[in-house]
Enzyme design. Structure first.
Site, PDB file in Angstrom:
ATOM      1  N   ASP A   1       0.865  -1.172   0.000  1.00 19.68           N
ATOM      2  CA  ASP A   1       0.000   0.000   0.000  1.00 19.68           C
ATOM      3  C   ASP A   1       0.914   1.240   0.000  1.00 19.68           C
ATOM      4  OD1 ASP A   1      -2.259   1.739   0.564  1.00 19.68           O
ATOM      5  OD2 ASP A   1      -1.493   1.817   2.621  1.00 19.68           O
TER       6      ASP A   1
ATOM      7  N   GLY B   1      -9.930  10.024  -2.798  1.00 19.71           N
ATOM      8  CA  GLY B   1     -10.153  11.455  -2.588  1.00 19.71           C
ATOM      9  C   GLY B   1     -11.495  11.940  -3.112  1.00 19.71           C
TER      10      GLY B   1
ATOM     11  N   GLU C   1     -14.191  10.160  -3.629  1.00 19.95           N
ATOM     12  CA  GLU C   1     -15.219   9.536  -2.801  1.00 19.95           C
ATOM     13  C   GLU C   1     -15.314  10.241  -1.436  1.00 19.95           C
ATOM     14  OE1 GLU C   1     -12.814   8.095  -4.491  1.00 19.95           O
ATOM     15  OE2 GLU C   1     -13.720   6.613  -5.809  1.00 19.95           O
TER      16      GLU C   1
ATOM     17  N   ASN D   1       0.368  10.369  -8.031  1.00 23.07           N
ATOM     18  CA  ASN D   1       0.823  10.567  -6.648  1.00 23.07           C
ATOM     19  C   ASN D   1       1.849   9.510  -6.255  1.00 23.07           C
ATOM     20  OD1 ASN D   1      -1.142  12.519  -6.624  1.00 23.07           O
ATOM     21  ND2 ASN D   1      -2.544  11.427  -5.265  1.00 23.07           N
TER      22      ASN D   1
ATOM     23  N   ASP E   1      -0.298   5.142   0.819  1.00 23.16           N
ATOM     24  CA  ASP E   1      -0.598   6.165   1.823  1.00 23.16           C
ATOM     25  C   ASP E   1      -0.644   5.558   3.223  1.00 23.16           C
ATOM     26  OD1 ASP E   1      -0.999   8.501   0.106  1.00 23.16           O
ATOM     27  OD2 ASP E   1      -2.634   7.307  -0.728  1.00 23.16           O
TER      28      ASP E   1
HETATM   29  C1  XBP Z   1      -5.431   6.110   0.577  1.00 20.70           C
HETATM   30  C2  XBP Z   1      -6.544   6.962   0.256  1.00 20.70           C
HETATM   31  C3  XBP Z   1      -6.363   7.973  -0.727  1.00 20.70           C
HETATM   32  C4  XBP Z   1      -5.669   9.250  -0.361  1.00 20.70           C
HETATM   33  C5  XBP Z   1      -6.009  10.297  -1.374  1.00 20.70           C
HETATM   34  O1  XBP Z   1      -5.889   4.808   0.915  1.00 20.70           O
HETATM   35  O2  XBP Z   1      -7.622   6.788   0.740  1.00 20.70           O
HETATM   36  O3  XBP Z   1      -7.642   8.321  -1.073  1.00 20.70           O
HETATM   37  O4  XBP Z   1      -6.096   9.710   0.907  1.00 20.70           O
HETATM   38  O5  XBP Z   1      -5.684   9.929  -2.661  1.00 20.70           O
HETATM   39  P1  XBP Z   1      -4.900   3.579   0.833  1.00 20.70           P
HETATM   40  P2  XBP Z   1      -6.546  10.480  -3.908  1.00 20.70           P
HETATM   41  O6  XBP Z   1      -3.703   3.932   1.647  1.00 20.70           O
HETATM   42  O7  XBP Z   1      -5.644   2.456   1.461  1.00 20.70           O
HETATM   43  O8  XBP Z   1      -4.616   3.313  -0.611  1.00 20.70           O
HETATM   44  O9  XBP Z   1      -7.055  11.842  -3.543  1.00 20.70           O
HETATM   45  O10 XBP Z   1      -5.565  10.525  -5.048  1.00 20.70           O
HETATM   46  O11 XBP Z   1      -7.687   9.529  -4.147  1.00 20.70           O
HETATM   47 MG    MG Z   2      -2.976   3.139   3.457  1.00 18.87          MG
END
Ligand code: XBP
Ligand code: MG
Length: 249
Positions: free
Chosen positions: A8, A52, A54, A127, A10
């Site tokens: 993963d 994001g 969503e 990203n 983030d």
């Molecule tokens: C990460 C997220 C992402 C980021 C934002 O979840 O939920 O939505 O917060 O990214 P995970 P975007 O670590 O489980 O993948 O705004 O580009 O969607």
């Molecule tokens: Mg994560």
């Protein structure tokens, strides 16, 4: 035999949410003339919704904001999210977000051991590439055989789709891979795809439900930041490939 690690992004590779994505969302709201502001606690609650776009929609709906009834809501979300992504990429460019302790060490060890690497994330593909290129250099991007990200699958985590997508692309059986996650939503996604999972939790996910994880740590650990095992003892300061291989036995 272990063949691949699937990460993963983030919260797992880097603490991107509090001082990265959250800041970029707030900049986008301000640039659009909206008086919305996601403070750290509010954002922690909003992280229950992955993605994001969503997350913005959920915010508008649950707060019953006037935009909820606006027929242009889809376009507003699309524009806000594009602006948020631009802001986030600028933040990464300024090297504001380092990798978490032990991440680079483990990636290098895995490569040396012939273990294949991939990414399975909810976030926007640019990203991921910007984070990796900034942290590891352009060559570091090439370490990852598949980058499964964002809208490439219809259902985001906690659905298992993105992990299944990566496994399929790599032609791998889930039983021969390990996933690395930081959140309850991420863990549900990886377990749903049949993957044993290591959790490195963080400030936002410390109270998530990690039932089913093979191992829960506070970080992967390096010499300056020894890893603390929160569930399942393995008696080392750092999580190394040997330990991970043992997890599959
Ligand atoms: C990460 C997220 C992402 C980021 C934002 O979840 O939920 O939505 O917060 O990214 P995970 P975007 O670590 O489980 O993948 O705004 O580009 O969607
Ligand atoms: Mg994560």
């Amino acid at each position: 035999m272990i063949e691949a690690f699937i990460f993963d992004v983030d919260g797992t590779l880097a603490d991107t949410e509090r001082h990265g994505h959250r800041v970029a969302f707030n900049q986008a709201f301000a640039e659009a003339g909206l008086d919305w502001h996601w403070d750290e606690d509010t954002y922690g609650d909003l992280l229950a919704v992955t993605g994001g776009k969503e997350r913005i929609r959920h915010f508008v709906q649950t707060r019953d904001l006037p935009q909820h009834r606006d027929p242009q809501l889809d376009a507003l979300i699309r524009d806000l999210h594009a602006s948020k992504t631009r802001n986030y990429l600028e933040l990464l460019e300024s090297n504001a977000i380092p990798l978490r302790p032990g991440v680079e060490r483990l990636l290098r060890e895995a490569r040396a051991a012939g273990i294949r690497l991939a990414i399975a994330t909810t976030t926007t593909p640019q990203n991921v590439t910007a984070l990796l290129a900034n942290a590891l250099g352009d060559h570091g991007l090439g370490w990852f055989e598949v980058i499964g990200a964002g809208d490439v699958v219809p259902r985001k985590k906690p659905a298992p789709d993105i992990y299944r997508y990566v496994l399929e692309k790599m032609r791998l059986d889930a039983r021969h891979c390990l996933a690395f996650e930081d959140s309850g939503n991420g863990l549900r996604a990886s377990l749903g795809a049949g993957l044993k999972t290591v959790i490195t939790r963080n400030g936002y996910t410390r109270d998530d439900d990690f039932t089913g994880a093979a191992l829960v740590l506070d970080s992967l650990g390096d010499t300056e930041h020894p890893s603390q095992v929160l569930r399942r003892q393995y008696g080392r300061d750092c999580l190394c490939v040997t330990t991970l291989l043992q997890l599959l036995n």
